[in-house]
Enzyme design. Structure first.
Site, PDB file in Angstrom:
ATOM      1  N   GLU A   1      -0.276 -51.266 -42.930  1.00 47.91           N
ATOM      2  CA  GLU A   1       0.023 -51.191 -44.355  1.00 47.91           C
ATOM      3  C   GLU A   1       1.336 -51.875 -44.720  1.00 47.91           C
ATOM      4  O   GLU A   1       1.615 -52.098 -45.885  1.00 47.91           O
ATOM      5  CB  GLU A   1       0.031 -49.733 -44.823  1.00 47.91           C
ATOM      6  CG  GLU A   1       1.155 -48.895 -44.253  1.00 47.91           C
ATOM      7  CD  GLU A   1       1.055 -47.430 -44.657  1.00 47.91           C
ATOM      8  OE1 GLU A   1       0.002 -47.011 -45.161  1.00 47.91           O
ATOM      9  OE2 GLU A   1       2.063 -46.715 -44.462  1.00 47.91           O
ATOM     10  N   HIS A   2       2.126 -52.206 -43.722  1.00 53.03           N
ATOM     11  CA  HIS A   2       3.415 -52.837 -44.020  1.00 53.03           C
ATOM     12  C   HIS A   2       3.294 -54.334 -44.246  1.00 53.03           C
ATOM     13  O   HIS A   2       4.025 -54.903 -45.040  1.00 53.03           O
ATOM     14  CB  HIS A   2       4.411 -52.582 -42.884  1.00 53.03           C
ATOM     15  CG  HIS A   2       4.680 -51.125 -42.662  1.00 53.03           C
ATOM     16  ND1 HIS A   2       4.759 -50.549 -41.416  1.00 53.03           N
ATOM     17  CD2 HIS A   2       4.856 -50.118 -43.551  1.00 53.03           C
ATOM     18  CE1 HIS A   2       4.978 -49.254 -41.549  1.00 53.03           C
ATOM     19  NE2 HIS A   2       5.030 -48.968 -42.821  1.00 53.03           N
ATOM     20  N   HIS A   3       2.393 -54.980 -43.506  1.00 54.90           N
ATOM     21  CA  HIS A   3       2.292 -56.439 -43.582  1.00 54.90           C
ATOM     22  C   HIS A   3       0.877 -56.927 -43.889  1.00 54.90           C
ATOM     23  O   HIS A   3       0.676 -58.115 -44.049  1.00 54.90           O
ATOM     24  CB  HIS A   3       2.759 -57.064 -42.253  1.00 54.90           C
ATOM     25  CG  HIS A   3       4.119 -56.625 -41.830  1.00 54.90           C
ATOM     26  ND1 HIS A   3       4.323 -55.579 -40.953  1.00 54.90           N
ATOM     27  CD2 HIS A   3       5.343 -57.067 -42.189  1.00 54.90           C
ATOM     28  CE1 HIS A   3       5.618 -55.404 -40.778  1.00 54.90           C
ATOM     29  NE2 HIS A   3       6.257 -56.283 -41.516  1.00 54.90           N
TER      30      HIS A   3
ATOM     31  N   GLN B   1      -0.722 -46.963 -37.424  1.00 56.81           N
ATOM     32  CA  GLN B   1      -1.463 -46.404 -36.285  1.00 56.81           C
ATOM     33  C   GLN B   1      -1.243 -44.889 -36.188  1.00 56.81           C
ATOM     34  O   GLN B   1      -2.162 -44.136 -35.859  1.00 56.81           O
ATOM     35  CB  GLN B   1      -1.010 -47.106 -35.002  1.00 56.81           C
ATOM     36  CG  GLN B   1      -1.774 -46.630 -33.775  1.00 56.81           C
ATOM     37  CD  GLN B   1      -1.340 -47.356 -32.507  1.00 56.81           C
ATOM     38  OE1 GLN B   1      -0.918 -48.507 -32.544  1.00 56.81           O
ATOM     39  NE2 GLN B   1      -1.448 -46.676 -31.383  1.00 56.81           N
TER      40      GLN B   1
ATOM     41  N   HIS C   1      -0.236 -54.830 -32.136  1.00 63.71           N
ATOM     42  CA  HIS C   1       0.037 -55.104 -33.550  1.00 63.71           C
ATOM     43  C   HIS C   1       0.428 -56.560 -33.738  1.00 63.71           C
ATOM     44  O   HIS C   1       1.432 -57.010 -33.207  1.00 63.71           O
ATOM     45  CB  HIS C   1       1.172 -54.195 -34.045  1.00 63.71           C
ATOM     46  CG  HIS C   1       0.748 -52.765 -34.135  1.00 63.71           C
ATOM     47  ND1 HIS C   1       0.589 -52.122 -35.334  1.00 63.71           N
ATOM     48  CD2 HIS C   1       0.418 -51.874 -33.176  1.00 63.71           C
ATOM     49  CE1 HIS C   1       0.191 -50.880 -35.107  1.00 63.71           C
ATOM     50  NE2 HIS C   1       0.078 -50.700 -33.807  1.00 63.71           N
TER      51      HIS C   1
ATOM     52  N   CYS D   1       1.600 -57.844 -36.221  1.00 64.17           N
ATOM     53  CA  CYS D   1       2.874 -58.006 -36.942  1.00 64.17           C
ATOM     54  C   CYS D   1       4.045 -58.012 -35.966  1.00 64.17           C
ATOM     55  O   CYS D   1       5.137 -58.460 -36.310  1.00 64.17           O
ATOM     56  CB  CYS D   1       3.043 -56.965 -38.054  1.00 64.17           C
ATOM     57  SG  CYS D   1       3.039 -55.274 -37.512  1.00 64.17           S
TER      58      CYS D   1
HETATM   59 ZN   LIG Z   1       2.994 -54.439 -39.691  1.00 66.39          ZN
END
Ligand SMILES: [Zn+2]
Length: 213
Positions: free
Chosen positions: A103-105, A143, A171, A173
């Protein structure tokens, strides 16, 4: 702020099925326009031939990547098979592959989930557990959240004597941006009931990591 973003409103529903919420959907046209904006942001020309159909394809792919928002994990688990012939030991489904996006990237994280539980009233079809993983994987989250959500819905709907969920994932990211560390994996766990006993956690982990077929 552009008008597309302004028109979105997310409203969390109250109560135990809080993973259901209402979103005012933008139109297909608005979604495609947003993709064109991001193509420009990346430094490319959305009108060049190779990219002309891309916004439509991306909008379609998003429907698939994030179809978990349209599904209810509790409903999937609802049909419990009662006849277990007295089976009381751990049921373990391991190596359930999944593809999710952080959800961050909004960049993929990919890995495997392992789910164990001690049945109480009955057992659930094994494929249902894989589908539950998919429901949450096909949403935006971390996660850690995903691990907790899977354990919690099984705990709530099946009411087993204990649930253990272990997720390991890489991940993108971390591999593609930021620290750019390839090949590192992240493990997260959630235990309920009987699995709060350290000995049960060891047994679960040993079974997850034992050589396969
Ligand atoms: Zn991320």
């Amino acid at each position: 702020m552009n008008p597309v973003v302004k028109s979105l409103s997310v409203e969390r529903a109250l109560g135990p099925s809080a993973d259901k919420f209402l979103i005012k959907q933008p139109t297909q046209e608005q979604a495609e326009e947003a993709v064109r904006t991001l193509l420009l942001w990346a430094g490319d020309d959305p009108s060049r031939e190779g990219l002309q159909d891309t916004p439509r394809r991306v909008a379609k792919a998003y429907k698939e990547f994030y179809k978990g928002y349209q599904e209810d994990a509790a409903e999937i688990l609802d049909r419990v098979f009662e006849e277990v012939e007295g089976y009381r030991d751990m049921v373990l489904v391991r190596d359930i592959p999944f593809y999710s996006h952080c959800e961050h990237h909004m960049v993929p994280f990919v890995g495997k989930a392992h789910i164990g539980y001690y049945p109480a009233k009955g057992v659930v079809g094994l494929s249902k557990l894989a589908r539950v993983v998919d429901v949450y994987a096909r949403r935006l989250q971390t996660q850690e959240t995903m691990t907790a959500q899977i354990a919690d819905v099984i705990d709530r709907v099946l009411a087993p004597r204990g649930v253990a969920v272990l997720i390991e994932a890489e991940h993108m990211c971390m591999s593609m941006r930021g620290v750019q560390k390839q090949g590192s994996s992240t493990m997260t766990t959630r235990y309920t009931g009987l699995f709060n006993e350290p000995a049960e956690q060891v047994r679960f982990f040993t079974m997850v990591k034992s050589p396969g077929l």
